[in-house]
Every structure is written in structure tokens, then in C-alpha cells.
Design a protein around this motif. Structure first.
Motif, mmCIF file in Angstrom:
data_model
loop_
_atom_site.group_PDB
_atom_site.id
_atom_site.type_symbol
_atom_site.label_atom_id
_atom_site.label_comp_id
_atom_site.label_asym_id
_atom_site.label_seq_id
_atom_site.Cartn_x
_atom_site.Cartn_y
_atom_site.Cartn_z
ATOM 1 N N TYR A 262 0.980 -1.257 0.129
ATOM 2 C CA TYR A 262 0.008 -0.015 0.046
ATOM 3 C C TYR A 262 0.946 1.338 0.006
ATOM 4 C CZ TYR A 262 -4.006 -2.924 1.428
ATOM 5 O OH TYR A 262 -4.983 -3.721 1.395
ATOM 6 N N THR A 263 0.600 1.999 -0.999
ATOM 7 C CA THR A 263 1.375 3.379 -0.903
ATOM 8 C C THR A 263 0.572 4.647 -0.270
ATOM 9 O OG1 THR A 263 0.388 3.992 -3.217
ATOM 10 C CG2 THR A 263 2.778 2.873 -2.763
ATOM 11 N N ALA A 264 0.960 5.753 0.415
ATOM 12 C CA ALA A 264 0.331 6.624 0.785
ATOM 13 C C ALA A 264 0.843 7.967 0.877
ATOM 14 C CB ALA A 264 -0.195 6.378 2.296
ATOM 15 N N ARG A 265 0.090 9.079 0.990
ATOM 16 C CA ARG A 265 0.819 10.355 1.037
ATOM 17 C C ARG A 265 1.794 10.200 2.321
ATOM 18 N NH1 ARG A 265 -0.207 15.114 3.591
ATOM 19 N NH2 ARG A 265 -2.450 14.647 4.394
ATOM 20 N N LEU A 266 1.429 9.668 3.427
ATOM 21 C CA LEU A 266 2.356 9.636 4.274
ATOM 22 C C LEU A 266 1.610 8.545 5.252
ATOM 23 C CD1 LEU A 266 4.503 11.095 6.397
ATOM 24 C CD2 LEU A 266 2.822 12.190 7.279
ATOM 25 N N ILE A 267 2.573 7.734 5.944
ATOM 26 C CA ILE A 267 2.380 6.744 6.959
ATOM 27 C C ILE A 267 2.878 7.106 8.312
ATOM 28 C CG2 ILE A 267 2.689 4.209 7.528
ATOM 29 C CD1 ILE A 267 2.834 3.474 4.488
ATOM 30 N N ARG A 268 2.238 7.370 9.431
ATOM 31 C CA ARG A 268 2.829 7.533 10.676
ATOM 32 C C ARG A 268 2.748 6.261 11.473
ATOM 33 N NH1 ARG A 268 4.201 12.356 11.627
ATOM 34 N NH2 ARG A 268 3.376 14.143 10.482
ATOM 35 N N THR A 269 4.040 5.585 11.741
ATOM 36 C CA THR A 269 4.150 4.232 12.257
ATOM 37 C C THR A 269 4.088 4.032 13.899
ATOM 38 O OG1 THR A 269 6.683 4.514 12.613
ATOM 39 C CG2 THR A 269 5.742 3.921 10.284
ATOM 40 N N ALA A 270 4.139 5.077 14.509
ATOM 41 C CA ALA A 270 4.090 4.993 16.117
ATOM 42 C C ALA A 270 5.424 4.400 16.734
ATOM 43 C CB ALA A 270 2.852 4.411 16.829
ATOM 44 N N ASN A 271 6.311 4.252 15.698
ATOM 45 C CA ASN A 271 7.612 3.415 15.943
ATOM 46 C C ASN A 271 8.675 4.505 16.066
ATOM 47 O OD1 ASN A 271 10.062 1.866 16.039
ATOM 48 N ND2 ASN A 271 9.609 1.041 13.902
ATOM 49 N N PRO A 272 9.293 4.921 17.122
ATOM 50 C CA PRO A 272 10.270 5.961 17.161
ATOM 51 C C PRO A 272 11.673 5.770 16.366
ATOM 52 C CG PRO A 272 9.417 5.552 19.133
ATOM 53 C CD PRO A 272 9.045 4.574 18.420
ATOM 54 N N SER A 273 11.865 4.553 16.076
ATOM 55 C CA SER A 273 13.075 4.176 15.357
ATOM 56 C C SER A 273 12.873 4.509 13.794
ATOM 57 C CB SER A 273 13.426 2.712 15.406
ATOM 58 O OG SER A 273 13.725 2.505 16.596
ATOM 59 N N HIS A 274 11.514 4.476 13.317
ATOM 60 C CA HIS A 274 11.113 4.780 11.791
ATOM 61 C C HIS A 274 9.750 5.189 11.945
ATOM 62 C CE1 HIS A 274 11.391 2.812 7.630
ATOM 63 N NE2 HIS A 274 10.980 4.094 7.618
ATOM 64 N N PRO A 275 9.583 6.648 12.010
ATOM 65 C CA PRO A 275 8.513 7.153 12.522
ATOM 66 C C PRO A 275 7.481 7.374 11.176
ATOM 67 C CG PRO A 275 9.963 8.949 12.779
ATOM 68 C CD PRO A 275 10.754 7.551 12.457
ATOM 69 N N THR A 276 7.932 7.607 10.140
ATOM 70 C CA THR A 276 7.159 7.965 8.832
ATOM 71 C C THR A 276 7.683 7.113 7.740
ATOM 72 O OG1 THR A 276 8.618 9.912 8.141
ATOM 73 C CG2 THR A 276 6.723 10.453 9.725
ATOM 74 N N ALA A 277 6.552 6.880 6.861
ATOM 75 C CA ALA A 277 6.827 6.194 5.629
ATOM 76 C C ALA A 277 6.220 6.522 4.576
ATOM 77 C CB ALA A 277 6.683 4.633 5.770
ATOM 78 N N THR A 278 6.197 5.998 3.481
ATOM 79 C CA THR A 278 5.289 6.248 2.367
ATOM 80 C C THR A 278 4.773 5.005 1.567
ATOM 81 O OG1 THR A 278 7.230 6.524 0.768
ATOM 82 C CG2 THR A 278 6.222 8.637 1.846
ATOM 83 N N ALA A 279 5.134 3.673 2.216
ATOM 84 C CA ALA A 279 4.716 2.548 1.527
ATOM 85 C C ALA A 279 4.850 1.406 2.539
ATOM 86 C CB ALA A 279 5.465 2.257 0.343
ATOM 87 N N ILE A 280 3.986 0.493 2.724
ATOM 88 C CA ILE A 280 4.100 -0.474 3.651
ATOM 89 C C ILE A 280 3.744 -1.865 2.794
ATOM 90 C CG2 ILE A 280 1.533 -0.116 4.289
ATOM 91 C CD1 ILE A 280 2.314 -1.135 6.962
ATOM 92 N N ALA A 281 4.479 -2.906 3.167
ATOM 93 C CA ALA A 281 4.327 -4.238 2.434
ATOM 94 C C ALA A 281 3.593 -5.110 3.432
ATOM 95 C CB ALA A 281 5.630 -4.948 1.920
ATOM 96 N N VAL A 282 2.412 -6.089 2.912
ATOM 97 C CA VAL A 282 1.674 -6.785 3.819
ATOM 98 C C VAL A 282 1.837 -8.196 3.243
ATOM 99 C CG1 VAL A 282 -0.511 -7.330 4.771
ATOM 100 C CG2 VAL A 282 0.209 -4.967 4.328
#
Length: 556
Positions: free
Chosen positions: A14-34
Motif C-alpha cells: 500500500y502506498t500513501a501520502r504519509l504513513i505514521r508508524t508510532a515506531n520512534p526508530s522509523h516514525p514515517t514512511a510512504t509505503a507498507i508491504a503486507v
């Protein structure tokens, strides 16, 4: 480099304008693989494509995905509005997405009840929910007001707090609830006659058939479905039913397990048994809880248990320290004798079962904290995460002690909006009202916390709790406790990973990390980017649960 692992059927990015992960090591992203319902990779599209996945879903490219919101204190009764009419002071969405307007006066309530009665056969019960007389500057709701609606039907008005009900004279006469009734919690007029107010379960249960009707509705599959729909519509992916008795009934438990396991059920549920009875039956309950836990599945968990120790502040049934309530009658009521609390909780603590304790009043918080201190002296457990839920009037000294004991607090921060002015003017006064739900002080002290809606007490939805914690604004525009406001990033973590931590589920949900469930909230805007006063107005598209999108049905 591309992974040497072959792609799996159903793999998707899934791609997005922004992904907020709640993971301080990697707080933002633009894609997530499931893969297989879990997070396989979070980062850029190129990062995710290293797994050899060719299916790219771009439907969220203009939206913001966040770690799925976790509601650590709500109730399946949220779904009861599929059955019972809503009569609350603030309008809200129903489980099917319909919007229902508020009831703003006793006269308006009576008129709605009169309309319902006109369509019901005489003698059939009328149960409505969500009303709260504390908002009204007129005479407090009584049986005489309800008698104006009908004298041919039993009426049971279940208050928003869940700790009180008001009934009509039909009900009082039906169950011989008269002067000097021995049950605690029966309200009276100045002349000694019952006024129709029944405070806390022991008194509400006197209206036997009507109270049982509430119970039957709670256990119904339709109510569970309504609970799931409401949570999904609010963007919540893990919702807790904090305090039920499902574990006691094999048929009910089977219904809950089967309903939540259906592919169409749109939320993960943390089902939390409520501690009932005296010390003699506690060992049996511990054994039952441990047994029922073995039936858990991906969308049904039983992580902790709950004790309810007092009532509600707005109902004047919470137990508060000196000097008590500033106006009104103090009906503060311990639902268990304080001297029994350690004995009731000991078997759960020793069995490694986390405990959440309902403590609205400051006195109640003190009793629970002292009990946990005693249990930890007897039996060490470094990762217990025992949680003071509500913790609304908790003192700074109590917070310091709770922090040192490794405890957590789950604040009912929505109270600032829904009842803040009433607390300031009628229940505890300006100074204590300003210090209610003290998130910023908890941060200063280092006490771990989350916050909750207690739905259906307030509407499900963590954009509202975030908004309330960040702004602490009341309906008339006052800022109640400006020094307890927090930043949006802190609020976001409180409703995701911190809530999951309190449920002992942070290895499964609460952040978007490799190996955890691919549960996401889908928003039309970024709460970090909008004006702080607009956070609660961010539209919720829906959720992604285990990698499967589910669109909200809420009317906008």
C-alpha cells in the motif's frame, strides 16, 4: 537486491501520502508491504519492492495511514444503540453510521419517550440510554418526569456514565421500591419517597426485568456487530470490552468467539473479564480466565482483568478525598470493601494476569495503588503493567508512587470536553477540575499512560481524545488546565503503542513494525498538520485490518 523468498499469494504494497508508524526508530514512511496479514516492510516503495511484490495498491496515495488506533477502555454496550434509542446531550453516530441529534432538555426526553410509548403495547418495557441530568439547570430527572411520558409502561433511562439509571413510578411499584428500601444506591426525595434514581449495579438490578434486558442485548450478536462497526467507523482497529462476564457462560462465550472470528467483523477485540463476588470465588475465576484464554484467536484476546472500585464523578458516586464534592450530595461508594481489595487481586497478580482498576475518585486510586504495593512486596513481577483506569482525580503523590511501582494510568481525557464545566462548577471545583486527567504531569513524573473514550459513555474515536488532550477546551471555549496540555505527537502515541502496552498486546498491535499485525487507521488528513483545534474534525476513511481495507459507513 530482491529477496530470495518467493512472493506469497495475497502479498500487497500500500502506498500513501504519509504513513505514521508510532515506531520512534522509523516514525514515517510512504509505503507498507503486507504478507499474511502482517507487516512485512515499512519505508519507501523501493524498500518494500525488495520483497519481490508486484501488487501495488495505490487507493490511499492521497491519504494518511497511521498505526491502528487502540482503544484500551470501551464496552461492547457501544453496540446497544442498534437496539436502544440514544438520548444523550451530545449528538453522535449510531453503529450503522446514522447521526442522531442530541436531547437538550427534560421536556425533550419526555416527548421522545411519549412517542416511543405510543408505538408499544402497554406493559412492555421502554429502555433508552445516554441521558445525563447534570447538564440541565432544571430539577434533576425523577420518576415524576418520566410518569409524564407514560404510566402504562416501565421506563428505564440508563445514564451516560453507566453508573446510574432513572425509572418511572411503574417500575418503583412493580418491584416494591419504597421508602427506606434496604438496597444501597436508591435515591429519595426530601419527603423520604423514592425519586426513581438508582445508583450503581446493586440498585439498578432492583429493576429486574429492565436491567436484565440490558444484559441480554449486550450478549446479542447484533450488539457485537454494532460494536465492531462503530469502532471501525471511528478508525479503531483494536477495541477493548473492559469488564464483561462472557467467560462465565459457555453459550455466550461461543457467540463472542464465533462473531469476532468472522471475516466481516472489522476490529480486534480485547475481551476483559470483570471481577465479581467475594474472595472465596476468586481462585475459581482465575482458573476460568486462564482456560478461556486458550480459545483466543487473532481477533479475540483476553489480556487482562478489570475491577470496578467506585462510581462516576458526575454521578457523585466516585469516592474522593477531603474536602469531597463542592456541591450536591456525596454518594461516593466503594463497590468492594477497601480491606478486601488485596485479597481479591492477589490470585490474579500471582497468576501473571494484568489488572485494570476503575478508579475515578482520588481515594479509590489510593486504595488500588496501595494494594498493588502490597502485592509486589509479596510476589515480585517486574512487567505487571497494572493500570489505574480513568485516574481522573489522581494526585501527584499518587502518580509518583504508581510510577515507582511500575503501574500505568489510562486517563479519561474526554471528560474535559464532555463534563469539564460541570466538574468545575458543580462536582469538584475549579482547581481540582483543572488538574483532572493530568497528562502533562504524568509526562513530567514519568508515569506511563494512555487515554480512552469509555464508549458508549463518550463516543468512540481517538481523534477526539487526542484533540481533548492537546487543547483541553470546554464547550463554552474555556481552557481547563492549560498546564496539562500535551503535544499532538505525544497524544498519538498514547492512543496507539501506549494503549497496546497496557493491554500486554504491544508485540501484536500499536505500531507498524515488521512482524506485527498490519492494522492501520486511514485518514483524509494528517492530525499533525491541521490546526490543533481541527484534530477531531479530520475525516476517517476507515481502517485496514490485517491488510484488508474496511471503509467507514458513518454519515458525514
Amino acid at each position: 537486491m530482491t529477496s530470495t523468498q518467493p512472493p506469497h499469494a495475497g502479498d500487497v504494497i500500500y502506498t500513501a501520502r504519509l504513513i505514521r508508524t508510532a515506531n520512534p526508530s522509523h516514525p514515517t514512511a510512504t509505503a507498507i508491504a503486507v504478507r499474511d496479514g502482517k507487516v512485512l516492510s515499512v519505508g519507501t516503495l523501493e524498500d518494500c519492492q525488495q520483497w519481490g511484490i508486484t501488487t501495488i495498491d495505490r487507493q490511499f496515495e492521497d491519504k494518511v495511514l497511521t498505526a491502528g488506533f487502540v482503544e484500551a477502555h470501551s464496552h461492547v454496550m457501544t453496540g446497544m444503540y442498534s437496539t436502544f434509542p440514544f438520548v444523550g446531550w451530545f449528538g453522535r453516530h449510531m453503529p450503522d453510521g446514522r447521526w442522531v441529534d442530541a436531547v437538550k432538555s427534560t421536556d425533550e426526553l419526555v416527548e421522545r419517550l411519549r412517542t416511543i410509548a405510543a408505538e408499544k403495547e402497554s406493559g412492555l418495557p421502554i429502555v433508552v440510554a445516554g441521558f445525563d441530568p447534570i447538564y440541565l439547570d432544571t430539577e434533576r430527572l425523577s420518576c415524576h418526569h418520566l410518569d409524564e411520558a407514560t404510566t402504562q409502561h416501565p421506563i428505564f433511562v440508563y445514564h451516560a456514565s453507566g453508573h446510574l439509571a432513572t425509572v418511572n413510578s411503574f417500575v418503583l411499584n412493580k418491584y416494591d421500591i419504597g421508602p427506606n428500601h434496604p438496597a444501597p444506591g436508591v435515591g429519595y426525595h426530601g419527603d423520604g419517597q423514592p425519586n426513581g434514581e438508582l445508583r450503581e449495579p446493586a440498585a439498578m438490578a432492583l429493576a429486574r426485568d429492565e436491567f436484565r434486558l440490558l444484559g441480554r442485548v449486550v450478549f446479542a450478536p447484533e450488539t457485537l456487530d454494532g460494536f465492531g462497526q462503530t469502532m471501525r467507523n471511528a478508525g479503531i482497529t483494536t477495541a477493548t470490552d473492559l469488564g464483561n462476564v462472557f467467560h462465565n457462560n459457555e453459550e455466550v462465550l461461543k457467540t463472542v468467539l464465533e462473531t469476532t472470528e468472522k471475516e466481516s467483523f472489522p476490529v480486534r477485540m480485547a475481551s476483559v473479564p470483570r471481577i465479581l463476588g467475594g474472595p472465596d470465588g476468586i481462585d475459581e475465576m482465575v482458573s476460568r480466565v486462564l482456560t478461556v484464554r486458550t480459545h483466543s484467536h487473532d481477533k479475540m484476546h483476553m489480556p487482562v482483568v478489570k475491577m470496578v472500585l467506585d462510581g462516576s464523578i458526575q454521578g457523585f458516586t466516585a469516592v474522593v478525598n477531603w474536602p469531597g464534592y463542592i456541591t450536591g450530595e456525596d454518594h461516593g461508594l466503594f463497590l468492594f470493601p477497601p480491606e478486601q481489595v488485596v485479597d481479591l487481586l492477589r490470585p490474579f497478580h500471582q497468576a501473571g494476569i494484568g489488572i485494570h482498576c476503575h478508579c475515578n475518585g482520588s481515594s479509590t486510586s489510593g486504595v488500588f495503588i496501595d494494594a498493588i504495593e502490597q502485592l509486589l512486596r509479596e510476589h515480585a513481577w517486574l512487567d505487571h503493567r497494572h493500570t489505574i483506569t480513568h485516574a481522573q482525580l489522581i494526585t501527584h503523590a499518587q502518580m509518583r508512587k504508581a510510577k515507582n511501582l511500575g503501574m500505568s494510568a489510562n486517563f479519561f481525557v474526554n471528560h474535559v470536553w464532555f463534563w469539564g464545566e460541570q466538574h468545575r462548577d458543580f462536582t469538584v471545583g475549579p482547581d481540582r477540575a483543572s488538574a483532572m486527567n493530568p497528562c502533562a504531569t504524568a509526562d513530567r513524573i514519568g508515569l506511563q499512560y494512555s487515554f480512552h473514550t469509555d464508549s458508549p459513555v463518550t463516543p468512540a474515536g481517538h481523534l477526539h481524545t487526542m484533540w481533548a488532550a492537546v487543547n483541553r477546551v470546554t464547550p463554552h471555549g474555556s481552557v481547563l488546565g492549560p498546564n496539562e496540555r500535551i503535544e499532538v505527537d505525544r497524544a498519538f502515541h498514547a492512543v496507539t503503542i501506549d494503549a497496546a502496552y497496557q493491554l500486554h498486546m504491544d508485540h501484536l498491535v500499536g505500531s507498524l513494525e515488521v512482524g506485527k499485525y498490519a492494522d492501520m487507521t486511514v485518514l483524509e488528513q494528517d492530525p499533525y498538520e491541521v490546526d490543533a483545534m481541527a484534530i477531531r474534525d479530520v475525516p476517517v476513511w476507515g481502517t485496514i485490518l490485517g491488510g484488508i481495507p474496511s471503509k467507514s459507513t458513518a454519515q458525514r
